[in-house]
Each structure stands twice: as C-alpha cells, then as structure tokens.
Write an enzyme that holds these catalytic residues in place. Structure first.
Site, PDB file in Angstrom:
ATOM      1  N   LYS B  79       0.936  -1.506  -0.440  1.00  0.00           N
ATOM      2  CA  LYS B  79       0.266  -0.074   0.078  1.00  0.00           C
ATOM      3  C   LYS B  79       0.811   0.977   0.279  1.00  0.00           C
ATOM      4  O   LYS B  79       1.545   1.032   0.453  1.00  0.00           O
ATOM      5  CB  LYS B  79      -0.849   0.221   1.033  1.00  0.00           C
ATOM      6  N   ARG B 163     -23.180  -3.294  -3.996  1.00  0.00           N
ATOM      7  CA  ARG B 163     -24.512  -2.504  -3.793  1.00  0.00           C
ATOM      8  C   ARG B 163     -25.067  -0.984  -5.111  1.00  0.00           C
ATOM      9  O   ARG B 163     -25.179  -1.124  -5.467  1.00  0.00           O
ATOM     10  CB  ARG B 163     -25.241  -2.755  -2.812  1.00  0.00           C
ATOM     11  N   GLY B 212     -13.750  -4.782   5.884  1.00  0.00           N
ATOM     12  CA  GLY B 212     -14.652  -5.634   7.067  1.00  0.00           C
ATOM     13  C   GLY B 212     -15.262  -7.453   6.680  1.00  0.00           C
ATOM     14  O   GLY B 212     -16.628  -7.659   7.303  1.00  0.00           O
ATOM     15  N   GLY B 233      -8.761  -8.260   5.000  1.00  0.00           N
ATOM     16  CA  GLY B 233      -7.590  -7.953   5.578  1.00  0.00           C
ATOM     17  C   GLY B 233      -7.019  -8.070   7.059  1.00  0.00           C
ATOM     18  O   GLY B 233      -5.917  -9.164   7.674  1.00  0.00           O
TER      19      GLY B 233
END
Lengths: 193, 292
Positions: B79, B163, B212, B233
């Site tokens: 990252k 979504r 999440g 993660g």
C-alpha cells in the site's frame, strides 16, 4: 461436445467466453461431479498454488490426474501448465503430474517482466498469433516424445504430448481463437481413435 | 491504451475467484500462500491495529516488503498513501506486483490521487461508487476494490459499496446515447468510461470486495453480490485460528454458490476477529471517506 473449464480460481470465465464464440459448450468444473461427461478439460491461468491446493481439498487431484492419464484431452494455460507438469523447478512435489515437462514458475520474474509478442506457430495456424505472458512460466526441458510447438527467445512456451497441450501464454486473453479451435480438433481426433 | 496497461489489467484477471490476504511478516505470508491465497498484501500494521494505535500510517519498510517477496511465489502487493507518488516510485523500484493506493493509510494529498498512468507497475484503488471507480481507472488503476470500512470486521460498508456500484452500472446501462454526457457530468466521471459501462454493462477492470470481510460467509456474500474476488485484511490474522480461517475463506470464494460447502467450511473456525460496528465509528475516523 462439452469442454470442462477448471473453475477453482483464476481466469476461467475468459475460456468459457472463447468456447462460446466458437460454438462449443463449456462447463465450469468445481467438483468431481462436474468432471463427469466432459470430453476435454481446460486448466486456466491463475495461481497454481491456490488451484493445486483446492484440487487436493476437494478430492479432485487423483481423479482428474487419472482421467488425463487415461486419455482425457487437457490444455493448460500458464498456471494450468504448472498443474500438468511432472516436475516443477525448485519444488519437490508436482500437482497433477501427468506431462513429461520440467517447468520454471515465474520464469520472467515479477509483473514488470510480463510482456506480449507475436509469433507464427505452424502447428496451430499460418497467421501470427499474439502471445500474452503474465508472470508466466516456461518449460526448462521435455522428455518422452513431447513435441515442442513454440519457443520465444530460446525458451519453450508451448508443447504437446499425446492428449495434453500446454502454453505459457494466454490465448484466452486475445481475440484469436486458433488455439481453442486446435484443442477442439485434438478432442475430435481423440474420439475417433 | 498501452500494452503495459493491458498486461496489468490481465494480471488482475488472473487473481479472480481468489483471496488476497493482508500479511505483516514472512511467516504470515507463507501461511497465506499455503492456505491458497492468490496474492498477499504486505503491510506493517493491519487496518485493525492502525485503528487501535492511531497516528500517521505510511507505506511499509522496503526491508519488510523484500522479505515477504522472498518468502512466497505468489504476487505481492503493498500500500501507498493516497496521492503519495514517491512511495509508489519506491514500491515500483522494489518491483512490487501491485500497488494499492489506499485509504487505510493516512492520505498524503487532500486533492489529488496519484497519476497512475505514469507507472509501469499496476495499481488497485478503492471506490464507494461508480463515479469514483471510473475516476481511478481514468487515472490509470487497472483493478478496483470496494472501500468497505477497513479494520472493522463489519461487512456492511462493503455490501453498501458493492450494491451501489451495481445499481449505478444498471442505471448507466439503461441510458440512451444522448443521456450519457449528462450522466458523466453528474457522477463526475470521464465520458468515454461512462460510455464503456453503457455498452458493456460492467466496469472495464476487475472489481474485488474489501473492507470488513471476516468470515467465509462474508466472502461468499460479496461474491454472490457480483464481485470478482475478495481482499481479507484484519479478518484472518486477528482471528483465533488464522490458518484454518484463511483456508475456509479460500474455499468459500470458490464455492460461493454452494451453501452445503459453505456450511462445512464455516464449522469450528475458532474465534472471529472481535470487530467494531461501523455505526459506532465517528465520521472523522471512517477510512472510506478518505479520497474522493
């Protein structure tokens, strides 16, 4: 004719699309049950360590290996080639271990070493074919009547042994369908024997 | 479009149907690889620890990244802070396989993201909606992931973002040619990419879920919602039995449509990461709101 595409991980959808474009019915293969009733199988690109582990976890390794040994036509692209090899450079275990080739993983290094080129492969087509190499392997050496179909910069990148075809590169990522047609021809010849 | 960009998009194609796992040292990287990860994300602190510890979070030590590169044969990602193009130059010099310009780290630029088209190595970027995804793609990202809310173990934001992306793609697909420019203006997205979505009904690059995901069921949920693969993660190495959980999530992504397999792999995994409900996090501590 139904061609199975191993769908444990990787770029299996691209092969499905290619098969559809040449009018062949493709079938996603995720379990032993899915291996029934197919006339050939494509092992796609992806990560060979991930696919190899899932073949073991879902009890498919021995079954698929036996089917290929007994003549089921198989084509491995990139990671698929590694799954089919009897010997993987620097490792003491093979995955399906059905083809007499010794392959080198990540032979061109990391992603910065990925490249594409064009080449005429007489066995496949008279036209130049785009060859796309993504963190690709190549074949160090071959044994027992493996035919070398293509070399790039002196390294073997496509080969065939009886019912098994392997390519370091990804025909499914290009618009050229010659390799898929060739594999269909291999299956037809296999049936007439 | 350049050859290099095509090759970079194609590496993302190879990761599909797979799980990319956050790892903090070579040992975790080897556990992830053996569990069937299709790539690892090397970082010094996983998002849950970043949340707990606070302070400024930066790109990882090159030494640690090199050790992880040496430990595994699968692709290694790392990252950089949003807008920190020098951290990206450093990762490119390390020949990293993918750079994540990530909201998990503290942003280095409040206005600009990195001009990713200047780099040879590929980039993945987070997005909360279609406009954001298309802006990142136009800057040169060759892979997109939902932002979710990292380090929480709460899947609600990843679901929301996925979504929303799907809804917006369906909406763009329904438009006629003369509506496209207005749509591009409204979502702040480049016209030619809006047109691509209109014609193809999908993003021009691979789209993973992130932020999440903590259980095999979470991973399968995101796959059923239409993503191409998942990032996990903190969910693995903050759990009671990382190896078993990692293997289970890999299997769940392959068989995301088979509840029987999902039931089997969900069994007896030990404790999941404790987690924080996203609704308990103050607005200014939400990572997903970093970047635009």
């Amino acid at each position: 004719m139904i061609i199975g595409v191993l769908a444990l991980q990787g770029a299996f959808r691209e092969h499905m699309k290619c098969l559809k474009k040449i009018g062949i019915h493709g079938k996603l293969v995720k379990s032993n049950k899915d291996l029934e009733g197919i006339d050939g199988i494509i092992l796609p690109g992806g990560e060979s360590t991930a696919m190899g582990k899932l073949l073991v976890d879902f009890n498919m390794k021995e079954n698929l290996s036996n089917k290929i040994k007994n003549g089921l036509p198989a084509w491995g692209t990139c990671a698929g080639m590694i799954l089919l090899a009897k010997k993987i450079d620097g490792e003491n275990k093979a995955h399906l271990g059905v083809m007499d080739i010794d392959v080198k993983r990540n032979a061109y290094g990391r992603q910065l070493g990925s490249f594409s080129t064009e080449k005429i492969i007489p066995e496949i087509s008279d036209e130049p074919i785009e060859l796309v190499f993504i963190r690709a392997p190549y074949i160090n050496s071959v044994n027992n009547g493996v035919d070398i179909l293509c070399e790039v910069d002196g390294n073997i990148v496509a080969a065939k042994q009886r019912n098994i075809l392997v390519t370091s590169f990804h025909p499914e990522l290009t618009e050229n369908r010659a390799f898929h047609r060739y594999f269909v021809k291999m299956i037809k010849n296999n049936k007439s024997v | 479009m350049s050859k290099r960009y095509e090759l970079n998009k194609n590496l993302a194609e190879m990761l599909k149907g797979g799980v990319i796992m956050d790892v903090m040292n070579p040992e975790q990287a080897r556990i992830a690889e053996a569990a069937g990860a299709c790539a690892v994300m090397a970082l010094e602190r996983i998002p849950a620890d970043i949340r707990a510890k606070g302070g400024v979070s930066r790109a990882s030590d090159p030494k640690m990244i090199k050790e992880i590169q040496a430990a595994v044969s699968i692709p290694v990602m790392a990252k950089v802070r949003i807008g920190h193009f020098v951290e990206a130059q450093i990762l490119e010099a390390l020949e990293i396989d993918y750079i994540d310009e990530s909201e998990v780290l503290t942003p280095a630029d409040n206005v600009y993201h990195i001009d990713k088209s200047k780099f040879k190595v590929p980039f993945v970027c987070g997005a909360k909606n279609l406009g954001e995804a298309l802006r990142r793609i136009r800057e040169g990202a060759s892979m997109i992931r939902t932002k979710g809310e990292p380090g929480t173990g709460d899947v609600v934001e990843a679901v929301t973002h996925m979504r929303r992306m799907n809804e917006e793609i369906r909406y763009i697909k329904s438009l006629t040619d003369e509506q496209l420019m207005t749509a591009a203006k409204d979502m702040g997205a480049p016209y030619e990419l809006v047109k691509y979505v209109n014609e193809h009904g999908k993003l021009p690059v691979v789209n993973f879920a992130a932020g999440g995901i903590a259980t095999p069921a979470d991973a399968a949920l995101m796959m059923q919602l239409g993503c191409d693969g998942v990032f996990v993660g903190s969910g693995i190495f903050k759990s009671g039995n990382p190896k078993k959980r990692a293997e289970a999530i890999v299997k769940a992504v392959t068989h995301y449509n088979d509840p029987k397999v999902l039931a089997e792999v969900s069994e007896d995994l030990g404790e999941a990461m404790v987690g924080i409900s996203v609704s308990d996090i103050n607005a200014n501590n939400r990572m997903a709101d970093r970047g635009w």
